[in-house]
Design a protein around this motif. Structure first.
Motif, PDB file in Angstrom:
ATOM      1  N   HIS A 156       0.818  -1.217   0.000  1.00 40.71           N
ATOM      2  CA  HIS A 156       0.000   0.000   0.000  1.00 40.71           C
ATOM      3  C   HIS A 156       0.848   1.261   0.000  1.00 40.71           C
ATOM      4  O   HIS A 156       2.041   1.235   0.319  1.00 40.71           O
ATOM      5  CB  HIS A 156      -0.886   0.029   1.252  1.00 40.71           C
ATOM      6  CG  HIS A 156      -0.092   0.241   2.506  1.00 40.71           C
ATOM      7  ND1 HIS A 156       0.419  -0.807   3.256  1.00 40.71           N
ATOM      8  CD2 HIS A 156       0.315   1.377   3.162  1.00 40.71           C
ATOM      9  CE1 HIS A 156       1.078  -0.337   4.287  1.00 40.71           C
ATOM     10  NE2 HIS A 156       1.039   0.987   4.260  1.00 40.71           N
ATOM     11  N   ALA A 157       0.191   2.354  -0.330  1.00 40.13           N
ATOM     12  CA  ALA A 157       0.730   3.700  -0.121  1.00 40.13           C
ATOM     13  C   ALA A 157      -0.406   4.569   0.388  1.00 40.13           C
ATOM     14  O   ALA A 157      -1.570   4.378   0.016  1.00 40.13           O
ATOM     15  CB  ALA A 157       1.298   4.274  -1.415  1.00 40.13           C
ATOM     16  N   ILE A 213       3.405   7.234  -7.806  1.00 43.23           N
ATOM     17  CA  ILE A 213       3.447   6.142  -6.828  1.00 43.23           C
ATOM     18  C   ILE A 213       3.035   4.829  -7.491  1.00 43.23           C
ATOM     19  O   ILE A 213       3.688   3.796  -7.335  1.00 43.23           O
ATOM     20  CB  ILE A 213       2.537   6.443  -5.631  1.00 43.23           C
ATOM     21  CG1 ILE A 213       3.079   7.634  -4.835  1.00 43.23           C
ATOM     22  CG2 ILE A 213       2.383   5.225  -4.728  1.00 43.23           C
ATOM     23  CD1 ILE A 213       2.100   8.205  -3.833  1.00 43.23           C
ATOM     24  N   ALA A 214       1.941   4.882  -8.251  1.00 48.25           N
ATOM     25  CA  ALA A 214       1.399   3.676  -8.879  1.00 48.25           C
ATOM     26  C   ALA A 214       2.374   3.053  -9.877  1.00 48.25           C
ATOM     27  O   ALA A 214       2.485   1.821  -9.956  1.00 48.25           O
ATOM     28  CB  ALA A 214       0.076   4.003  -9.572  1.00 48.25           C
ATOM     29  N   ASP A 215       3.078   3.896 -10.615  1.00 49.03           N
ATOM     30  CA  ASP A 215       3.970   3.378 -11.665  1.00 49.03           C
ATOM     31  C   ASP A 215       5.017   2.418 -11.115  1.00 49.03           C
ATOM     32  O   ASP A 215       5.431   1.475 -11.792  1.00 49.03           O
ATOM     33  CB  ASP A 215       4.664   4.539 -12.392  1.00 49.03           C
ATOM     34  CG  ASP A 215       3.754   5.227 -13.402  1.00 49.03           C
ATOM     35  OD1 ASP A 215       2.680   4.658 -13.712  1.00 49.03           O
ATOM     36  OD2 ASP A 215       4.097   6.318 -13.869  1.00 49.03           O
ATOM     37  N   LEU A 218       5.315   2.200  -5.139  1.00 46.82           N
ATOM     38  CA  LEU A 218       6.145   2.629  -4.016  1.00 46.82           C
ATOM     39  C   LEU A 218       5.316   2.637  -2.734  1.00 46.82           C
ATOM     40  O   LEU A 218       4.242   3.234  -2.691  1.00 46.82           O
ATOM     41  CB  LEU A 218       6.724   4.015  -4.290  1.00 46.82           C
ATOM     42  CG  LEU A 218       7.735   4.065  -5.438  1.00 46.82           C
ATOM     43  CD1 LEU A 218       8.104   5.505  -5.760  1.00 46.82           C
ATOM     44  CD2 LEU A 218       8.987   3.272  -5.089  1.00 46.82           C
ATOM     45  N   GLN A 219       5.818   2.001  -1.711  1.00 40.43           N
ATOM     46  CA  GLN A 219       5.054   1.870  -0.472  1.00 40.43           C
ATOM     47  C   GLN A 219       5.409   2.960   0.529  1.00 40.43           C
ATOM     48  O   GLN A 219       6.488   3.541   0.485  1.00 40.43           O
ATOM     49  CB  GLN A 219       5.298   0.497   0.141  1.00 40.43           C
ATOM     50  CG  GLN A 219       4.853  -0.656  -0.753  1.00 40.43           C
ATOM     51  CD  GLN A 219       4.607  -1.932   0.027  1.00 40.43           C
ATOM     52  OE1 GLN A 219       3.792  -1.972   0.949  1.00 40.43           O
ATOM     53  NE2 GLN A 219       5.293  -2.994  -0.350  1.00 40.43           N
ATOM     54  N   GLY A 220       4.468   3.229   1.434  1.00 40.17           N
ATOM     55  CA  GLY A 220       4.708   4.202   2.490  1.00 40.17           C
ATOM     56  C   GLY A 220       3.727   5.355   2.454  1.00 40.17           C
ATOM     57  O   GLY A 220       2.721   5.330   1.739  1.00 40.17           O
ATOM     58  N   ILE A 221       4.028   6.383   3.226  1.00 45.05           N
ATOM     59  CA  ILE A 221       3.202   7.591   3.306  1.00 45.05           C
ATOM     60  C   ILE A 221       3.879   8.695   2.509  1.00 45.05           C
ATOM     61  O   ILE A 221       5.092   8.905   2.617  1.00 45.05           O
ATOM     62  CB  ILE A 221       3.012   8.036   4.767  1.00 45.05           C
ATOM     63  CG1 ILE A 221       2.288   6.943   5.575  1.00 45.05           C
ATOM     64  CG2 ILE A 221       2.227   9.349   4.841  1.00 45.05           C
ATOM     65  CD1 ILE A 221       2.229   7.218   7.070  1.00 45.05           C
ATOM     66  N   PHE A 222       3.094   9.407   1.704  1.00 43.96           N
ATOM     67  CA  PHE A 222       3.624  10.510   0.899  1.00 43.96           C
ATOM     68  C   PHE A 222       2.749  11.748   1.075  1.00 43.96           C
ATOM     69  O   PHE A 222       1.521  11.662   1.013  1.00 43.96           O
ATOM     70  CB  PHE A 222       3.667  10.131  -0.591  1.00 43.96           C
ATOM     71  CG  PHE A 222       4.612   9.014  -0.899  1.00 43.96           C
ATOM     72  CD1 PHE A 222       5.948   9.277  -1.193  1.00 43.96           C
ATOM     73  CD2 PHE A 222       4.180   7.689  -0.882  1.00 43.96           C
ATOM     74  CE1 PHE A 222       6.832   8.240  -1.473  1.00 43.96           C
ATOM     75  CE2 PHE A 222       5.059   6.647  -1.160  1.00 43.96           C
ATOM     76  CZ  PHE A 222       6.392   6.923  -1.455  1.00 43.96           C
ATOM     77  N   HIS A 223       3.379  12.883   1.287  1.00 41.75           N
ATOM     78  CA  HIS A 223       2.680  14.161   1.326  1.00 41.75           C
ATOM     79  C   HIS A 223       2.704  14.771  -0.069  1.00 41.75           C
ATOM     80  O   HIS A 223       3.773  15.052  -0.615  1.00 41.75           O
ATOM     81  CB  HIS A 223       3.339  15.098   2.344  1.00 41.75           C
ATOM     82  CG  HIS A 223       2.996  14.762   3.755  1.00 41.75           C
ATOM     83  ND1 HIS A 223       3.469  15.478   4.842  1.00 41.75           N
ATOM     84  CD2 HIS A 223       2.195  13.786   4.274  1.00 41.75           C
ATOM     85  CE1 HIS A 223       2.978  14.942   5.948  1.00 41.75           C
ATOM     86  NE2 HIS A 223       2.214  13.936   5.632  1.00 41.75           N
ATOM     87  N   GLN A 276       9.385  14.782  -3.523  1.00 47.79           N
ATOM     88  CA  GLN A 276      10.293  15.288  -4.547  1.00 47.79           C
ATOM     89  C   GLN A 276      11.474  14.344  -4.755  1.00 47.79           C
ATOM     90  O   GLN A 276      11.874  14.074  -5.883  1.00 47.79           O
ATOM     91  CB  GLN A 276      10.767  16.693  -4.161  1.00 47.79           C
ATOM     92  CG  GLN A 276       9.657  17.737  -4.241  1.00 47.79           C
ATOM     93  CD  GLN A 276      10.047  19.073  -3.640  1.00 47.79           C
ATOM     94  OE1 GLN A 276      10.740  19.139  -2.612  1.00 47.79           O
ATOM     95  NE2 GLN A 276       9.613  20.161  -4.258  1.00 47.79           N
ATOM     96  N   ARG A 277      11.988  13.819  -3.661  1.00 45.97           N
ATOM     97  CA  ARG A 277      13.172  12.953  -3.728  1.00 45.97           C
ATOM     98  C   ARG A 277      12.833  11.563  -4.282  1.00 45.97           C
ATOM     99  O   ARG A 277      13.521  11.052  -5.167  1.00 45.97           O
ATOM    100  CB  ARG A 277      13.770  12.827  -2.329  1.00 45.97           C
ATOM    101  CG  ARG A 277      15.032  11.980  -2.247  1.00 45.97           C
ATOM    102  CD  ARG A 277      15.569  11.945  -0.826  1.00 45.97           C
ATOM    103  NE  ARG A 277      14.683  11.247   0.103  1.00 45.97           N
ATOM    104  CZ  ARG A 277      13.966  11.846   1.062  1.00 45.97           C
ATOM    105  NH1 ARG A 277      14.028  13.162   1.227  1.00 45.97           N
ATOM    106  NH2 ARG A 277      13.189  11.143   1.870  1.00 45.97           N
ATOM    107  N   GLU A 278      11.763  10.951  -3.776  1.00 41.35           N
ATOM    108  CA  GLU A 278      11.467   9.558  -4.130  1.00 41.35           C
ATOM    109  C   GLU A 278      10.580   9.410  -5.360  1.00 41.35           C
ATOM    110  O   GLU A 278      10.630   8.381  -6.041  1.00 41.35           O
ATOM    111  CB  GLU A 278      10.821   8.843  -2.937  1.00 41.35           C
ATOM    112  CG  GLU A 278      11.747   8.739  -1.731  1.00 41.35           C
ATOM    113  CD  GLU A 278      11.182   7.886  -0.612  1.00 41.35           C
ATOM    114  OE1 GLU A 278      10.231   7.109  -0.864  1.00 41.35           O
ATOM    115  OE2 GLU A 278      11.682   7.997   0.525  1.00 41.35           O
ATOM    116  N   LEU A 279       9.771  10.430  -5.638  1.00 38.50           N
ATOM    117  CA  LEU A 279       8.831  10.340  -6.768  1.00 38.50           C
ATOM    118  C   LEU A 279       9.215  11.239  -7.936  1.00 38.50           C
ATOM    119  O   LEU A 279       8.717  11.054  -9.050  1.00 38.50           O
ATOM    120  CB  LEU A 279       7.414  10.728  -6.319  1.00 38.50           C
ATOM    121  CG  LEU A 279       6.810   9.979  -5.132  1.00 38.50           C
ATOM    122  CD1 LEU A 279       5.455  10.566  -4.782  1.00 38.50           C
ATOM    123  CD2 LEU A 279       6.696   8.496  -5.430  1.00 38.50           C
ATOM    124  N   GLY A 280      10.041  12.251  -7.674  1.00 35.61           N
ATOM    125  CA  GLY A 280      10.279  13.273  -8.693  1.00 35.61           C
ATOM    126  C   GLY A 280       9.086  14.195  -8.839  1.00 35.61           C
ATOM    127  O   GLY A 280       8.857  14.796  -9.887  1.00 35.61           O
TER     128      GLY A 280
END
Length: 300
Positions: A156-157, A213-215, A218-223, A276-280
């Motif tokens: 999940h995310a 995220i879906a592509d 990527l798991q975790g919490i994202f703001h 920004q760092r993990e997703l661009g």
């Protein structure tokens, strides 16, 4: 081909996701929601779905067997949630439990939408690992749903967002930008608060954030939000300036003049470093968001 099932596809974010994915040949979209399909693009499969029904939810998700489920459906009217906590829980907590159960059976990756309101607004802006302290029934229900997802054991995310603005051809609810624009165009004086602060989010940016995220699952919490910290008064003035409307009709007030059942956090806003760092992820400015909305008004 990746199958993505979207709940709440008739809403603002839901329609933006359907449009975004409709432009991709590597994605098959299953759009679900209440009532008839309100998406102008018929690039997706549409099914009515009441996610408060476990039987219906399991049946539909099992039938389509999606790789990813994006849950945008929720009871989001904060005061209505305060006055009707039973339905708030039913839509924001119990329905999420149903989706989790269905996703377990199909091993689907769940992206669940949450909110800045899980924070109390004392120390904003917030990063993902800051400690929540919800002030309202709405906020408590969304935090409870987050915990269900995190403890579920499924991939999940969680996407937290705030004050989403934008426009689609068939909107069931307005937003602050459209309300200010319409009021000023009609010559109506309006009172707008200056003692709450947010980083307002363009709906297109939120849809892009979800897709990033879906592509990669990527798991975790994202703001995921905009990058400009603004009060509603700031937003109203910026809207008046952008559309060349009479901003003298806007009265700056503090929130104490309004009687609202639900308490709001004073200052939230998000720190976007992780996204920004993990997703661009790179959101537009508020002014750029207004320009995008203006370009869309001509065909809505």
């Amino acid at each position: 081909m990746t199958k993505i099932l979207i709940t709440g596809s008739n809403g603002l974010l839901g329609q933006k996701l359907v449009k975004l994915y409709g432009e991709r040949t590597d994605i098959q979209v299953i759009a679900t929601g209440k009532g008839p399909d309100r998406n102008p693009s018929k690039s997706s499969i549409y099914s009515e779905l009441d996610i408060t029904s476990l039987v219906d939810t399991e049946k539909l998700i099992s039938y389509h067997n999606p790789d990813i489920v994006i849950n945008t459906a929720a009871m989001t009217h904060v005061d209505q949630c305060e006055l009707d906590p039973v339905n708030c829980k039913k839509l924001n907590v119990d329905a999420v439990a149903n989706l989790i159960q269905a996703c377990k059976q199909t091993e689907s990756f769940l992206i669940h939408l949450s909110t800045d309101f899980i924070f109390d607004g004392e120390n904003g802006p917030y990063k993902e690992d800051d400690i929540p302290n919800p002030l309202s029934q709405y906020a408590k229900s969304k935090l409870q749903s987050e915990k269900l997802v995190i403890e579920s054991g499924i991939d999940h995310a969680i996407v937290r967002t705030m004050l989403v603005y934008g426009i689609v051809p068939d909107m069931s609810r307005s937003n602050i930008i459209l309300w200010v624009k319409k009021s000023l165009e009609e010559g109506k004086a309006i009172k707008v608060v200056n003692d709450q602060w947010r980083t307002p989010t363009l709906a297109e940016d939120l849809a892009i954030g979800c897709s990033l995220i879906a592509d990669n699952k990527l798991q975790g919490i994202f703001h995921i939000s905009g990058k400009d910290m603004l009060s509603p008064y700031d937003m109203a003035i910026a809207t008046a300036d952008f559309f060349d409307l009479d901003k003298s009709l806007i009265e700056e007030v503090d929130g104490s003049i309004f009687t609202q059942p639900a308490k709001r956090p004073a200052k939230t806003g998000f720190i976007l470093d992780k996204a920004q760092r993990e997703l661009g992820y790179e959101p537009v400015s508020f002014t750029e968001g207004l320009a995008i909305m203006k370009s869309q008004l001509s065909y809505v």
